[in-house]
Design a protein around this motif. Structure first.
Motif, PDB file in Angstrom:
ATOM      1  N   GLU A  41      37.854  20.782  51.606  1.00 25.63           N
ATOM      2  CA  GLU A  41      38.538  19.971  50.586  1.00 25.63           C
ATOM      3  C   GLU A  41      38.320  18.475  50.756  1.00 25.63           C
ATOM      4  N   ARG A  42      38.356  18.000  51.987  1.00 19.48           N
ATOM      5  CA  ARG A  42      38.269  16.552  52.220  1.00 19.48           C
ATOM      6  C   ARG A  42      36.841  16.069  52.450  1.00 19.48           C
ATOM      7  N   GLY A  43      35.896  16.986  52.494  1.00 20.35           N
ATOM      8  CA  GLY A  43      34.505  16.608  52.665  1.00 20.35           C
ATOM      9  C   GLY A  43      34.113  16.233  54.075  1.00 20.35           C
ATOM     10  N   ARG A  44      34.977  16.511  55.052  1.00 21.73           N
ATOM     11  CA  ARG A  44      34.674  16.127  56.438  1.00 21.73           C
ATOM     12  C   ARG A  44      33.765  17.142  57.131  1.00 21.73           C
ATOM     13  N   PRO A  77      35.814  34.703  56.458  1.00 23.02           N
ATOM     14  CA  PRO A  77      36.572  35.056  55.253  1.00 23.02           C
ATOM     15  C   PRO A  77      36.933  33.788  54.485  1.00 23.02           C
ATOM     16  N   GLN A  78      36.879  33.866  53.154  1.00 20.53           N
ATOM     17  CA  GLN A  78      37.181  32.683  52.347  1.00 20.53           C
ATOM     18  C   GLN A  78      37.973  33.075  51.110  1.00 20.53           C
ATOM     19  N   GLY A  79      39.026  32.296  50.847  1.00 22.25           N
ATOM     20  CA  GLY A  79      39.823  32.487  49.644  1.00 22.25           C
ATOM     21  C   GLY A  79      39.494  31.411  48.634  1.00 22.25           C
ATOM     22  N   GLY A  80      40.494  30.600  48.272  1.00 19.17           N
ATOM     23  CA  GLY A  80      40.280  29.537  47.301  1.00 19.17           C
ATOM     24  C   GLY A  80      39.622  28.303  47.882  1.00 19.17           C
ATOM     25  N   ASN A  81      39.422  28.281  49.191  1.00 14.33           N
ATOM     26  CA  ASN A  81      38.784  27.157  49.895  1.00 14.33           C
ATOM     27  C   ASN A  81      39.516  25.846  49.639  1.00 14.33           C
ATOM     28  N   THR A  82      40.851  25.908  49.664  1.00 14.43           N
ATOM     29  CA  THR A  82      41.659  24.699  49.510  1.00 14.43           C
ATOM     30  C   THR A  82      42.249  24.230  50.840  1.00 14.43           C
ATOM     31  N   GLY A  83      41.895  24.900  51.936  1.00  7.00           N
ATOM     32  CA  GLY A  83      42.440  24.544  53.240  1.00  7.00           C
ATOM     33  C   GLY A  83      42.014  23.158  53.682  1.00  7.00           C
ATOM     34  N   LEU A  84      42.788  22.588  54.603  1.00  7.57           N
ATOM     35  CA  LEU A  84      42.554  21.205  55.026  1.00  7.57           C
ATOM     36  C   LEU A  84      42.132  21.091  56.488  1.00  7.57           C
ATOM     37  N   CYS A  85      41.799  22.213  57.128  1.00  6.77           N
ATOM     38  CA  CYS A  85      41.364  22.179  58.529  1.00  6.77           C
ATOM     39  C   CYS A  85      40.029  22.876  58.732  1.00  6.77           C
ATOM     40  N   SER A 148      44.876  27.009  42.375  1.00  5.80           N
ATOM     41  CA  SER A 148      43.568  27.502  42.818  1.00  5.80           C
ATOM     42  C   SER A 148      43.600  28.220  44.161  1.00  5.80           C
ATOM     43  N   CYS A 149      44.608  27.985  44.971  1.00  2.00           N
ATOM     44  CA  CYS A 149      44.660  28.667  46.271  1.00  2.00           C
ATOM     45  C   CYS A 149      44.976  30.141  46.070  1.00  2.00           C
ATOM     46  N   GLN A 150      44.509  30.965  47.014  1.00  2.00           N
ATOM     47  CA  GLN A 150      44.682  32.409  46.928  1.00  2.00           C
ATOM     48  C   GLN A 150      45.687  32.905  47.963  1.00  2.00           C
TER      49      GLN A 150
END
Length: 486
Positions: A41-44, A77-85, A148-150
């Motif tokens: 999400e943050r592009g890091r 595993p990937q859901g909505g890919n809105t995580g921040l870590c 958008s998160c799952q």
């Protein structure tokens, strides 16, 4: 899979086998298709992956995992890919395949009398909330990313949000799980029971595990009665100490109906007013701190408003509150929440921001804010601290906007240094360096630094027991070997 294959041959054979399971159109390998799934999400963090696979059922997910395990190919595993870590992002080596749960999005059952709903991992949180509302029920998890998160990601990160004070986080909202284990077996723990005292409560191993012990494919979640009265107020307070004192009084005076209790600093409000369309200051004079308070009730309409008005009047007399506005309709309530949400949005436009997702005991929130602010201002003169968030459960997002006229990249280069200093203060106050975002890739080293050796060894043993070949989201949450770093 035959032994002696080269690495390219092994991945090619696996790709063919997986395409046969899910269908060729659900195996993505083109760079343009993969790109959104490779950055957080943050592009890091930006990773690589040979391909992404999208199973369409629990059985297909199990077969995907079994084939990967057989080939000794790691999975993310990937859901909505809105995580921040960066918990759902593969590493740069490009060895892990991504297992997307986006197609597992059915509502399997809604039992209104049992106040439960059974949903698959790919269900969007906002859609789950809507389905519950249509049955005159409430699913209370509420996040900025809920559109958008799952659900699978919410479960795997033990998501929190703005209503944890009243309803708890995802761990508290879950009764049962269905999980594909690292060898491809399916554990059916979809029980809608409030009481099941038959040994270890296995679901808690997977809640917050971020896909490192298995892939959650479905869950039985708690529902609640929909509130018949919602009261929202925007309140000016002189200090975090006053906010904490008011919280205790509000819980007592309203019969534990306080659902949200959000702290907002003046600087954050000013950012929202300056940067975000539709934001306006609901109060006349500026205040150093504000609270967004929301109460949910199911009784006589108007009783909560009266209780809150009485509480605020008494608090005003004791200088705990300096001004307040109670929403008179749904639009005014939405405007108040727009300020809280706009605070987050505005920080992105104010330059670089070093972020902390921390928690301390509620009684120590004022001490944390004061001590952490002094420390970061000492290290970075001119830094603009924006401590905000869920003071009701002790979770403060201690975000730092770069000094005005400073270089963004130079400021962000101090991320780890500043994180360490703030996390040390949190630890001294008996808190957590990750309150609701999880560990993922970003904070796994901090876990090694700040958690006790005994606790880390227990986590390693659990990981080794479930995933002896380290194929499930490797390098996230816990290193299987204390000396190994991916």
């Amino acid at each position: 899979m035959p032994e002696g294959l080269s690495v390219p041959e092994r991945y090619s054979r696996l790709r063919e086998a997986l395409a046969a399971v899910v269908g060729p159109r659900h195996l993505l390998a083109e760079p343009t298709e993969l790109a959104p799934h490779l950055v957080e999400e943050r592009g890091r963090y930006r990773g690589r992956s040979p391909f992404l696979v999208r199973p369409g059922s629990t059985e297909e997910t199990a077969e995907v995992v079994r084939l990967c395990a057989e080939a000794r190919v790691p999975m993310v595993p990937q859901g909505g890919n809105t995580g921040l870590c960066a918990g759902a992002i593969p590493f740069e080596a490009g060895e892990e395949i991504i297992v997307s749960l986006a197609r597992l999005k059915r509502i399997r059952d809604l039992d209104a009398d049992n106040f439960t709903i059974t949903v698959e991992a790919g269900c969007i949180l906002a859609e789950l909330q809507q389905v519950a509302a249509e049955a005159d029920r409430l699913f209370p998890l509420s996040l900025g990313a809920q559109g958008s998160c799952q659900v699978g990601g919410n479960l795997s990160t033990n998501a929190g949000g703005v209503q944890v004070l009243r309803y708890g986080n995802m761990r508290d909202l879950t009764l049962g799980l269905e999980v594909v284990l690292p060898d491809g077996q399916i554990w059916d723990g979809l029980r809608g029971l409030r009481k099941d005292n038959t040994g270890y409560d296995l679901k808690h191993l997977f809640l917050g595990a971020e896909g490192t012990l298995g892939i959650v494919t479905a869950a039985v979640l708690k529902l609640f009665a929909r509130p018949r009265e919602i009261v929202t107020a925007f309140v000016a307070v002189p200090s975090p100490e006053a906010a904490v004192a008011l919280l205790g009084r509000a819980r007592s005076a309203t019969g534990e109906t306080v659902t949200s209790f959000e702290l907002i600093p003046r600087l954050g409000l000013e950012m929202a007013l300056r940067r975000v369309e539709g934001c306006s200051d609901p109060l006349g004079a500026p205040s150093p701190w504000y609270l967004l308070i929301e109460l949910y009730g199911g009784g006589e309409t108007g009783s909560l408003s009266e209780a809150l008005e009485c509480l605020l009047e008494g608090a005003f007399q004791e200088n705990l509150v300096t001004d307040a506005a109670i929403a008179q309709n749904a639009q005014q309530a939405a405007d108040f929440w727009r300020l809280r949400e706009g605070l987050v949005e505005a920080q992105k436009q104010e330059g670089g921001s070093i972020k902390h997702d921390v928690s301390v005991p509620v009684s120590r929130v004022p001490a944390f804010i004061a001590e952490a602010t002094r420390e970061v201002e000492r290290r970075v003169p001119g830094v603009r601290p924006v401590p905000f968030g869920h003071v009701g459960d002790g979770n403060i997002h201690f975000n730092l906007s770069q000094p005005e006229e400073s270089e963004r990249e130079a400021f962000l280069a101090r991320w780890e240094e500043i994180n360490e200093a703030v996390h040390d203060i949190v630890a001294r106050l008996g808190g957590s360096f990750s309150a609701e975002h999880g560990l993922g890739r970003m904070k796994v080293a901090e876990a090694e630094r700040l958690k006790s050796p005994v606790e880390m060894e227990m986590m390693r043993r659990i990981k080794q027991t479930f995933d002896p070949h380290n194929l499930m989201n490797p390098g996230k949450v816990v290193f299987p070997d204390r000396h190994k770093r991916l």
